[in-house]
Design an enzyme around this catalytic site. Structure first.
Site, PDB file in Angstrom:
ATOM      1  N   CYS A   2       0.824  -1.214   0.000  1.00  0.00           N
ATOM      2  CA  CYS A   2       0.000   0.000   0.000  1.00  0.00           C
ATOM      3  C   CYS A   2       0.861   1.268   0.000  1.00  0.00           C
ATOM      4  O   CYS A   2       1.942   1.296   0.569  1.00  0.00           O
ATOM      5  CB  CYS A   2      -0.869   0.050   1.246  1.00  0.00           C
ATOM      6  SG  CYS A   2      -1.912  -1.373   1.451  1.00  0.00           S
ATOM      7  N   ARG A  27       5.543  -0.306  -5.956  1.00  0.00           N
ATOM      8  CA  ARG A  27       5.470  -1.061  -4.706  1.00  0.00           C
ATOM      9  C   ARG A  27       4.644  -2.330  -4.860  1.00  0.00           C
ATOM     10  O   ARG A  27       4.744  -3.227  -4.036  1.00  0.00           O
ATOM     11  CB  ARG A  27       4.841  -0.180  -3.607  1.00  0.00           C
ATOM     12  CG  ARG A  27       5.706   1.010  -3.239  1.00  0.00           C
ATOM     13  CD  ARG A  27       4.899   2.026  -2.476  1.00  0.00           C
ATOM     14  NE  ARG A  27       4.627   1.612  -1.122  1.00  0.00           N
ATOM     15  CZ  ARG A  27       5.260   2.075  -0.061  1.00  0.00           C
ATOM     16  NH1 ARG A  27       6.226   2.930  -0.204  1.00  0.00           N
ATOM     17  NH2 ARG A  27       4.938   1.674   1.145  1.00  0.00           N
ATOM     18  N   TRP A  74      -2.662  -2.874  -1.418  1.00  0.00           N
ATOM     19  CA  TRP A  74      -2.216  -4.262  -1.579  1.00  0.00           C
ATOM     20  C   TRP A  74      -3.012  -5.036  -0.535  1.00  0.00           C
ATOM     21  O   TRP A  74      -2.829  -4.842   0.664  1.00  0.00           O
ATOM     22  CB  TRP A  74      -0.715  -4.337  -1.311  1.00  0.00           C
ATOM     23  CG  TRP A  74      -0.095  -5.671  -1.554  1.00  0.00           C
ATOM     24  CD1 TRP A  74       0.327  -6.174  -2.745  1.00  0.00           C
ATOM     25  CD2 TRP A  74       0.216  -6.667  -0.572  1.00  0.00           C
ATOM     26  NE1 TRP A  74       0.871  -7.420  -2.573  1.00  0.00           N
ATOM     27  CE2 TRP A  74       0.819  -7.746  -1.251  1.00  0.00           C
ATOM     28  CE3 TRP A  74       0.051  -6.768   0.814  1.00  0.00           C
ATOM     29  CZ2 TRP A  74       1.253  -8.900  -0.593  1.00  0.00           C
ATOM     30  CZ3 TRP A  74       0.472  -7.909   1.456  1.00  0.00           C
ATOM     31  CH2 TRP A  74       1.068  -8.967   0.760  1.00  0.00           C
ATOM     32  N   ASN A  98      -2.184   2.357   5.568  1.00  0.00           N
ATOM     33  CA  ASN A  98      -1.243   1.247   5.314  1.00  0.00           C
ATOM     34  C   ASN A  98      -1.067   0.513   6.631  1.00  0.00           C
ATOM     35  O   ASN A  98      -0.952   1.155   7.677  1.00  0.00           O
ATOM     36  CB  ASN A  98       0.135   1.767   4.908  1.00  0.00           C
ATOM     37  CG  ASN A  98       0.136   2.411   3.550  1.00  0.00           C
ATOM     38  OD1 ASN A  98      -0.884   2.412   2.864  1.00  0.00           O
ATOM     39  ND2 ASN A  98       1.273   2.957   3.164  1.00  0.00           N
ATOM     40  N   GLY A  99      -0.976  -0.819   6.581  1.00  0.00           N
ATOM     41  CA  GLY A  99      -0.760  -1.586   7.807  1.00  0.00           C
ATOM     42  C   GLY A  99      -1.941  -2.493   8.079  1.00  0.00           C
ATOM     43  O   GLY A  99      -2.790  -2.721   7.210  1.00  0.00           O
ATOM     44  N   GLU A 478      18.567 -18.111  -4.035  1.00  0.00           N
ATOM     45  CA  GLU A 478      18.208 -16.838  -4.652  1.00  0.00           C
ATOM     46  C   GLU A 478      17.759 -17.045  -6.100  1.00  0.00           C
ATOM     47  O   GLU A 478      16.787 -16.428  -6.550  1.00  0.00           O
ATOM     48  CB  GLU A 478      19.416 -15.877  -4.556  1.00  0.00           C
ATOM     49  CG  GLU A 478      19.266 -14.544  -5.243  1.00  0.00           C
ATOM     50  CD  GLU A 478      18.098 -13.687  -4.745  1.00  0.00           C
ATOM     51  OE1 GLU A 478      17.476 -14.033  -3.734  1.00  0.00           O
ATOM     52  OE2 GLU A 478      17.786 -12.680  -5.409  1.00  0.00           O
ATOM     53  N   LYS A 482      14.082 -16.025  -7.547  1.00  0.00           N
ATOM     54  CA  LYS A 482      13.883 -15.137  -8.716  1.00  0.00           C
ATOM     55  C   LYS A 482      12.978 -15.807  -9.738  1.00  0.00           C
ATOM     56  O   LYS A 482      12.070 -15.180 -10.272  1.00  0.00           O
ATOM     57  CB  LYS A 482      15.220 -14.801  -9.399  1.00  0.00           C
ATOM     58  CG  LYS A 482      16.125 -13.823  -8.706  1.00  0.00           C
ATOM     59  CD  LYS A 482      15.687 -12.383  -8.751  1.00  0.00           C
ATOM     60  CE  LYS A 482      14.889 -12.023  -7.535  1.00  0.00           C
ATOM     61  NZ  LYS A 482      15.617 -11.692  -6.337  1.00  0.00           N
ATOM     62  N   GLU A 485       9.288 -15.928  -8.381  1.00  0.00           N
ATOM     63  CA  GLU A 485       8.518 -14.681  -8.310  1.00  0.00           C
ATOM     64  C   GLU A 485       8.240 -14.077  -9.674  1.00  0.00           C
ATOM     65  O   GLU A 485       7.239 -13.395  -9.850  1.00  0.00           O
ATOM     66  CB  GLU A 485       9.127 -13.673  -7.329  1.00  0.00           C
ATOM     67  CG  GLU A 485      10.481 -13.138  -7.638  1.00  0.00           C
ATOM     68  CD  GLU A 485      10.945 -12.139  -6.568  1.00  0.00           C
ATOM     69  OE1 GLU A 485      12.146 -11.918  -6.492  1.00  0.00           O
ATOM     70  OE2 GLU A 485      10.120 -11.582  -5.828  1.00  0.00           O
ATOM     71  N   HIS A 501      18.884 -37.190   0.396  1.00  0.00           N
ATOM     72  CA  HIS A 501      18.110 -37.359   1.633  1.00  0.00           C
ATOM     73  C   HIS A 501      16.624 -37.078   1.411  1.00  0.00           C
ATOM     74  O   HIS A 501      15.898 -36.807   2.366  1.00  0.00           O
ATOM     75  CB  HIS A 501      18.683 -36.468   2.734  1.00  0.00           C
ATOM     76  CG  HIS A 501      20.103 -36.794   3.037  1.00  0.00           C
ATOM     77  ND1 HIS A 501      20.496 -37.992   3.587  1.00  0.00           N
ATOM     78  CD2 HIS A 501      21.256 -36.103   2.811  1.00  0.00           C
ATOM     79  CE1 HIS A 501      21.818 -38.026   3.709  1.00  0.00           C
ATOM     80  NE2 HIS A 501      22.296 -36.880   3.245  1.00  0.00           N
ATOM     81  N   LYS A 601       6.964  -4.332  -3.516  1.00  0.00           N
ATOM     82  CA  LYS A 601       8.373  -3.967  -3.385  1.00  0.00           C
ATOM     83  C   LYS A 601       8.746  -3.724  -1.929  1.00  0.00           C
ATOM     84  O   LYS A 601       9.798  -4.120  -1.469  1.00  0.00           O
ATOM     85  CB  LYS A 601       8.637  -2.705  -4.210  1.00  0.00           C
ATOM     86  CG  LYS A 601      10.095  -2.279  -4.254  1.00  0.00           C
ATOM     87  CD  LYS A 601      10.916  -3.278  -5.027  1.00  0.00           C
ATOM     88  CE  LYS A 601      12.397  -3.005  -4.963  1.00  0.00           C
ATOM     89  NZ  LYS A 601      13.179  -4.190  -5.350  1.00  0.00           N
TER      90      LYS A 601
HETATM   91  O1  M6R Z   1      13.343  -4.319   1.185  1.00  0.00           O
HETATM   92  P1  M6R Z   1      13.863  -5.613   1.746  1.00  0.00           P
HETATM   93  O2  M6R Z   1      15.232  -5.944   1.236  1.00  0.00           O
HETATM   94  O3  M6R Z   1      13.803  -5.676   3.236  1.00  0.00           O
HETATM   95  O4  M6R Z   1      12.870  -6.725   1.186  1.00  0.00           O
HETATM   96  C1  M6R Z   1      12.964  -8.050   1.608  1.00  0.00           C
HETATM   97  C2  M6R Z   1      12.173  -8.955   0.689  1.00  0.00           C
HETATM   98  O5  M6R Z   1      10.817  -8.613   0.713  1.00  0.00           O
HETATM   99  C3  M6R Z   1      12.675  -8.878  -0.761  1.00  0.00           C
HETATM  100  O6  M6R Z   1      14.028  -9.172  -0.852  1.00  0.00           O
HETATM  101  C4  M6R Z   1      11.886  -9.860  -1.655  1.00  0.00           C
HETATM  102  O7  M6R Z   1      12.199 -11.166  -1.306  1.00  0.00           O
HETATM  103  C5  M6R Z   1      12.200  -9.581  -3.117  1.00  0.00           C
HETATM  104  N1  M6R Z   1      10.977  -9.436  -3.854  1.00  0.00           N
HETATM  105  C6  M6R Z   1      12.986 -10.641  -3.777  1.00  0.00           C
HETATM  106  O8  M6R Z   1      13.235 -10.375  -5.121  1.00  0.00           O
END
Ligand code: M6R
Length: 606
Positions: A2, A27, A74, A98-99, A478, A482, A485, A501, A601
């Site tokens: 949000c 965001r 959001w 927001n929140g 990682e 990627k 997402e 395992h 974001k």
């Molecule tokens: O702003 P931050 O680095 O604290 O965010 C943490 C995660 O939300 C962020 O890294 C998220 O996993 C990304 N979308 C990954 O690409």
């Protein structure tokens, strides 16, 4: 996640609010809305979907006025829909939030008994009726304070009032909120980025504080209602970073910016004349530190995992790594000799902020590694190391991940040297290697065509695995994150040695598996693990670094060779093809690369 905008001025505010909402699109959100006050009436327009839709709706309806609030939502409570979009309004007040209000169900029951009819499924609507109720008995400031005292959970709020046409009220607990100052107008924003096109003069609210904006002044108050003074900060201008330039997506641009990001960061932290690391004002004596706990979420957590290997290799500290959302609710044993390091690109992640807050309350040493230096996490920590990446707009974190690893590595080297765990000669050599890292990343980016051609297999896959050992294990995590997402493909990162395992059962004919096997100490072991998955039918993409020696394994589907570097620096180079792979897979599937579904974001709710 949000986003909030509020403007009070002397001219019409709707189009300026709309522009700021466009800035907040990065965001991640699912609906949008605006409310303005005109001739004693609140006009509210909102919609499910993008700000473009809102803009079209605004053409049909009257939202004139020189005071207004806007929101991108959001969804947390209630599905994305017109009715759940913010603002939420009664006859008296309109609210953006927001929140999450955790006691909203209880408050709602009470308000229903008092005769209020709820239109939405949101937690926010209770705020509207609570404040409307208090306005029956109290003046504006007291009514707002009474309302706030009822709320449990987190909020950043923007509110306009039918009977008070000259003010906007903002309040913060747990979710960030900024105030901006302009000529004859003032602004409210969930972050400074929302306000950047209008002003570079900003103040931030702390938890428990609220503010009253008029067009020519802003007053700040603490929880008890006493007036407080606020510093006005001047933001630097980095407009060019908010533009895609010739790129189709911010993500593609941000991946390609990485050589510059590394160069900038190295320039900030390395004294090129003395070949030494500059970390000024480190507020603790290294002798007072025995343990280091690294904390983050998502990609930032992965950078912590990589750093654990470096710190264990190059220092004597006991290292632990934690996911912020787990750390904050566990029974932690806080010890004076522990340094807590918080990793966050945005510096606003609610879970990471809460973990930091917990450490602060227990008087721990806290250090933040953030990209946004004006962020809440940066302001709260005892000590800040910025990553100097410039704004990252794509929801999928790319350059910020490299920046986080880089600062962690630089800190590791410095601590290693200060604690006499590394000889001067090797320390200087490693610094020299760092100075050349940007060139190696640049050359690795040239593998783009090859990665593009293998991406078809991944975009068609039902699922795939990423395997690695040592520092390549968190890089595998990682890479999988990627791909998940961006391409919505089920992907798992796994330590290559763990496959036998259990997860080997997943391998079937033609399943794509990415094996990260750089020529480091784990190389031979990883190649053996790779053979185990090949033997079970996996279609293996091997990612290694250039070497004169051939890889001794048959039936590898494809091999990609990144540049070569000292072992410490391999994680930076292995990350590049994984970022590009996720990008091209999503591109082939036609997905919204910069704003993947369901994601945000800046994750400002827990
Ligand atoms: O702003 P931050 O680095 O604290 O965010 C943490 C995660 O939300 C962020 O890294 C998220 O996993 C990304 N979308 C990954 O690409």
């Amino acid at each position: 996640m949000c986003g909030i905008v509020g403007i009070i001025g002397k001219k019409q505010v709707t189009s300026e609010i709309l522009n700021s909402l466009k800035k907040l699109e990065y965001r991640g959100y699912d609906s949008a809305g605006i409310a303005t006050l005109n001739n004693g009436e609140i006009n509210e327009v909102k919609c499910e979907g993008r700000v473009d839709v809102l803009e079209k709706n605004l053409l049909k309806l009257d939202t004139s006025g020189n005071i207004g609030i806007g929101h991108v939502r959001w969804a947390t409570h209630g599905a994305p829909s017109n009715v759940n979009a913010h603002p939420h309004s009664s006859n008296e007040v309109s609210v953006v939030h927001n929140g999450i209000i955790e006691n909203s169900t209880l408050l709602k029951k009470d308000l229903i008994k008092k005769g209020y009819n709820f239109k939405s499924q949101t937690d926010t609507e209770v705020i509207v009726y609570l404040v409307s109720e208090y306005l029956k008995k109290y003046k504006i400031k007291d009514a707002v304070m009474k309302m706030l005292s009822n709320l449990q959970g987190s909020y950043a709020l923007g509110m306009i009032f039918k009977d008070y046409p000259n003010l906007i009220i903002g309040a913060r607990r747990g979710s960030p909120l900024a105030v901006g100052y302009g000529p004859g107008e003032n602004y409210l924003g969930s972050d400074s980025y929302a306000l950047k096109s209008m002003t570079n003069k900003i103040s931030y609210l702390n938890d428990g504080e609220f503010c009253i904006l008029n067009n020519d002044q802003v007053e700040f108050f603490d929880e008890q209602g006493s007036k407080i003074n606020k510093k006005i900060l001047t933001l630097s201008s980095d407009e060019k970073n908010y533009d895609k330039g010739d790129y189709k997506h911010f993500m593609a641009k941000e991946i390609d910016e990485q050589p510059n990001v590394i160069n900038n960061c190295v320039n900030e932290y390395i004294d090129k004349i003395n070949n030494d690391i500059n970390i000024f004002n480190f507020p603790w004596n290294e002798k007072d530190i025995r343990n280091i706990t690294l904390i983050g979420c998502g990609t930032a957590y992965h950078s912590c995992l990589v750093a654990k290997y470096w710190l264990e290799e190059l220092t004597d500290f006991e290292i632990s790594v934690d996911i912020a959302s787990e750390f904050r609710y566990r029974k932690n044993k806080f010890k004076n000799e522990t340094l807590y390091i918080f990793l966050s690109q945005s510096g606003e992640t609610a879970d990471t902020f809460a973990a930091l807050d917990l450490c602060k309350k227990n008087n721990m040493k806290t250090c933040a590694i953030v990209n946004v230096i004006e962020s809440s996490i940066a302001r709260e920590a005892n000590f800040v190391l910025p990553t100097h990446c410039g704004p990252e707009i794509g929801v999928a974190s790319t350059k910020a991940f490299l920046g986080q690893m880089l600062v962690l590595y630089i800190l590791t080297l410095k601590l290693s040297f200060l604690t006499k765990n590394i000889e001067q000669k090797l320390y200087k050599e490693k610094i020299k290697d760092l100075k050349n890292l940007h060139n190696k990343v640049k050359n690795t980016l040239l593998l783009e065509n090859k990665i593009n051609s293998v991406a078809n297999v991944f975009s068609d896959a039902k699922g795939c695995m990423f395997l690695g050992r040592g520092t390549s294990f968190p890089i595998a995590l990682e890479g999988a994150l990627k791909l998940k997402e961006l391409s919505y493909i089920h992907a798992e990162g796994y330590p290559a040695g763990e496959m036998k395992h259990g997860p080997l059962a997943l391998i079937e004919d033609g399943m794509p598996v990415i094996v990260l096997a750089p020529r480091d100490n784990y190389y031979k072991k990883t190649i053996s693990n790779m053979q185990e998955v090949i033997a079970r039918g996996a279609k293996v993409l091997l990612i290694t670094n250039k070497s004169e020696d051939d890889v001794f394994s048959e039936n590898i589907w494809e091999t990609i060779e990144v540049e070569t570097a000292n072992n410490d620096l391999l994680p930076f180079l292995l990350t590049i093809p994984l970022q590009k792979l996720a990008y091209f897979s999503a591109l082939k599937k036609g997905y919204d690369i910069d704003k993947p579904r369901n994601l945000a974001k800046s994750v400002t709710v827990e």
